[in-house]
Scaffold this active site. Structure first.
Site, PDB file in Angstrom:
ATOM      1  N   GLU A  16       0.853  -1.205   0.000  1.00 32.01           N
ATOM      2  CA  GLU A  16       0.000   0.000   0.000  1.00 32.01           C
ATOM      3  C   GLU A  16       0.880   1.243   0.000  1.00 32.01           C
ATOM      4  O   GLU A  16       0.707   2.152   0.814  1.00 32.01           O
ATOM      5  CB  GLU A  16      -0.917   0.001   1.235  1.00 32.01           C
ATOM      6  CG  GLU A  16      -1.759  -1.249   1.359  1.00 32.01           C
ATOM      7  CD  GLU A  16      -2.723  -1.238   2.535  1.00 32.01           C
ATOM      8  OE1 GLU A  16      -2.961  -0.180   3.129  1.00 32.01           O
ATOM      9  OE2 GLU A  16      -3.246  -2.323   2.847  1.00 32.01           O
TER      10      GLU A  16
HETATM   11  C1  XIL Z   1      -8.305   2.814   3.344  1.00 34.27           C
HETATM   12  C2  XIL Z   1      -8.948   3.301   2.045  1.00 34.27           C
HETATM   13  O1  XIL Z   1      -7.934   3.795   1.214  1.00 34.27           O
HETATM   14  C3  XIL Z   1      -9.967   4.379   2.326  1.00 34.27           C
HETATM   15  O2  XIL Z   1     -10.679   4.714   1.140  1.00 34.27           O
HETATM   16  C4  XIL Z   1     -10.959   3.893   3.390  1.00 34.27           C
HETATM   17  O3  XIL Z   1     -11.821   4.953   3.722  1.00 34.27           O
HETATM   18  C5  XIL Z   1     -10.225   3.427   4.631  1.00 34.27           C
HETATM   19  O4  XIL Z   1      -9.289   2.410   4.268  1.00 34.27           O
HETATM   20  N1  XIL Z   1      -4.639   0.096   5.625  1.00 34.27           N
HETATM   21  C6  XIL Z   1      -5.376  -0.762   4.852  1.00 34.27           C
HETATM   22  C7  XIL Z   1      -6.280  -0.212   3.823  1.00 34.27           C
HETATM   23  O5  XIL Z   1      -5.170  -1.988   4.910  1.00 34.27           O
HETATM   24  O6  XIL Z   1      -7.399  -1.022   3.600  1.00 34.27           O
HETATM   25  C8  XIL Z   1      -6.736   1.194   4.155  1.00 34.27           C
HETATM   26  O7  XIL Z   1      -7.479   1.697   3.063  1.00 34.27           O
HETATM   27  C9  XIL Z   1      -5.540   2.065   4.465  1.00 34.27           C
HETATM   28  C10 XIL Z   1      -4.776   1.524   5.645  1.00 34.27           C
END
Ligand code: XIL
EC number: 3.2.1.8
Length: 380
Positions: free
Chosen positions: A263
């Site tokens: 991510e």
């Molecule tokens: C985030 C999304 O990007 C947002 O759109 C949502 O509102 C909240 O979640 N860690 C994770 C992801 O594993 O699923 C998260 O994604 C960010 C942090």
């Protein structure tokens, strides 16, 4: 027959040769990110609903050309895909998987077991055994539905506290620490062919890293399959340090599992957690100091960001034999979740494409880096 064959092959060769000449005269198209990194690791992006539906043609072209892997940013989280105990909503997940097939991409599933964005019905189950049965069914129903279509899964997301101990999530409360091995076992029973990952943030912090290693080792020691560890990679301009990132890649891979950066985004904004005793509260919203680039990113910061990405990717290339995938958490700055987290209403610039969907200096820097890397490989 022979003559005809000879004639045919001469004609075919002639056409081919002409084709080649014409091909050679055409100025070569610049490589895309996907092409540049195809021999190193998958380059992925997270997609929101609009991107999955290809609502914007420019965005759709970027996704299809620049990335070799996709993750659904939200649509496979339990609250979306399994909103009621007896109701699944596979519509967007199906479209997401179809998009991956269309562009021949590596498709990653996010996520089967997570305390956050959790469907409310989990919280209504009192009995522990019933809760475990429902969790098993949740994992198996989803993983088996996409068997052979989802290439890897985040089986468990964010099970750890910062000190490396287990987070007191509803899964821990109801099922005890066995929920971890059970989740991986159930996922493997549903789709043994998919790579199964543990995924978390701050995975470079030494204490949390030790906790993650102990946890994954414990699952592996029970003979249960874990294929990889995902470091989310929500990073900043100056932290974590390159040494911490490198050591983490080495330590995780020493377990014999794959390492993925799942991510990736680099925030350029002040981090409220850096402020001593700071509370993430309403006070920060609309505060000039916490939102310094609302009218545009100064060149000096643009360059810093490009250099930061270059440094990070140098490490990834150095350890490309250990890294399976590097996924950005989004395509363009305008859609990044970091405009709303951890403080709402800011203007952040964490990704490779700007708000007009133009590649940024950060994009150019990791492309140039790979070109130099390939030249050095050739020279050696
Ligand atoms: C985030 C999304 O990007 C947002 O759109 C949502 O509102 C909240 O979640 N860690 C994770 C992801 O594993 O699923 C998260 O994604 C960010 C942090």
């Amino acid at each position: 027959m022979k003559t005809l064959k000879l004639f045919l092959s001469t004609a075919v060769l002639g056409t081919l040769a002409m084709g080649c000449t014409q091909e050679a005269e055409k100025p070569s198209e610049p490589k895309t990110l996907r092409q540049a990194y195809q021999d190193a690791f998958y380059i992925g992006t997270a997609l929101n609903r609009f991107q999955i539906e290809e609502s914007d043609s420019v965005m759709a072209e970027i996704v299809g050309k620049e990335f070799s892997s996709i993750t659904a940013e939200n649509m496979m989280k339990s609250m979306h895909i399994h909103p009621k105990r007896d109701t699944f909503n596979f519509e967007m997940a199906d479209k997401f998987v179809a998009l991956g097939e269309k562009y021949d991409m590596f498709v990653h599933g996010h996520t089967l077991v997570w305390h956050s964005q959790l469907s409310p019905w989990f919280g209504t189950i009192e009995d522990s055994l019933e809760f475990a049965d429902a969790t098993e069914k949740h994992i198996k129903d989803i993983a088996s539905k996409y068997k052979g279509k989802i290439d890897s899964w985040d089986v468990v997301n964010e099970a750890l506290n910062e000190d490396g101990s287990l987070r007191n999530s509803i899964f821990l409360q109801k099922m005890g620490e066995d929920y971890l091995a059970s989740a991986f076992k159930w996922a493997a029973e549903a789709d043994n062919g998919a790579d199964l990952y543990y995924n978390d943030y701050n995975m470079t912090n030494p204490e949390k890293r030790q906790g993650a290693i102990a946890m994954v080792k414990n699952i592996l020691d029970q003979g249960v399959k874990v294929d990889g560890i995902g470091m989310q990679g929500h990073w900043h301009l100056n932290s974590p340090s390159l040494e911490e990132i490198e050591q983490s890649i080495l330590d995780y891979s020493a377990l014999g599992v794959k390492v993925a950066i799942t991510e990736l985004d680099v925030s350029v904004l002040p981090n409220p957690w850096d402020l001593e005793g700071a509370e993430i509260s309403q006070n920060f919203e609309n505060s000039e100091g916490m939102n310094p680039y609302k009218d545009g990113l100064p060149d000096s910061i643009q360059v810093k960001l490009a250099n930061r990405y270059k440094d990070i990717f140098s490490l990834f290339l150095k350890h490309k034999d250990k890294i399976s995938r590097v996924t950005f958490w989004g395509v363009s700055d305008g859609q990044s979740w970091l405009n709303g987290f951890p403080i709402r209403g800011r203007t952040n610039y964490p990704l490779l494409f700007d708000r007009d969907l133009k590649p940024k200096a950060a994009y150019d820097s990791i492309m140039a880096l790979k070109e130099r890397f390939d030249e050095q490989q050739l020279a050696n």
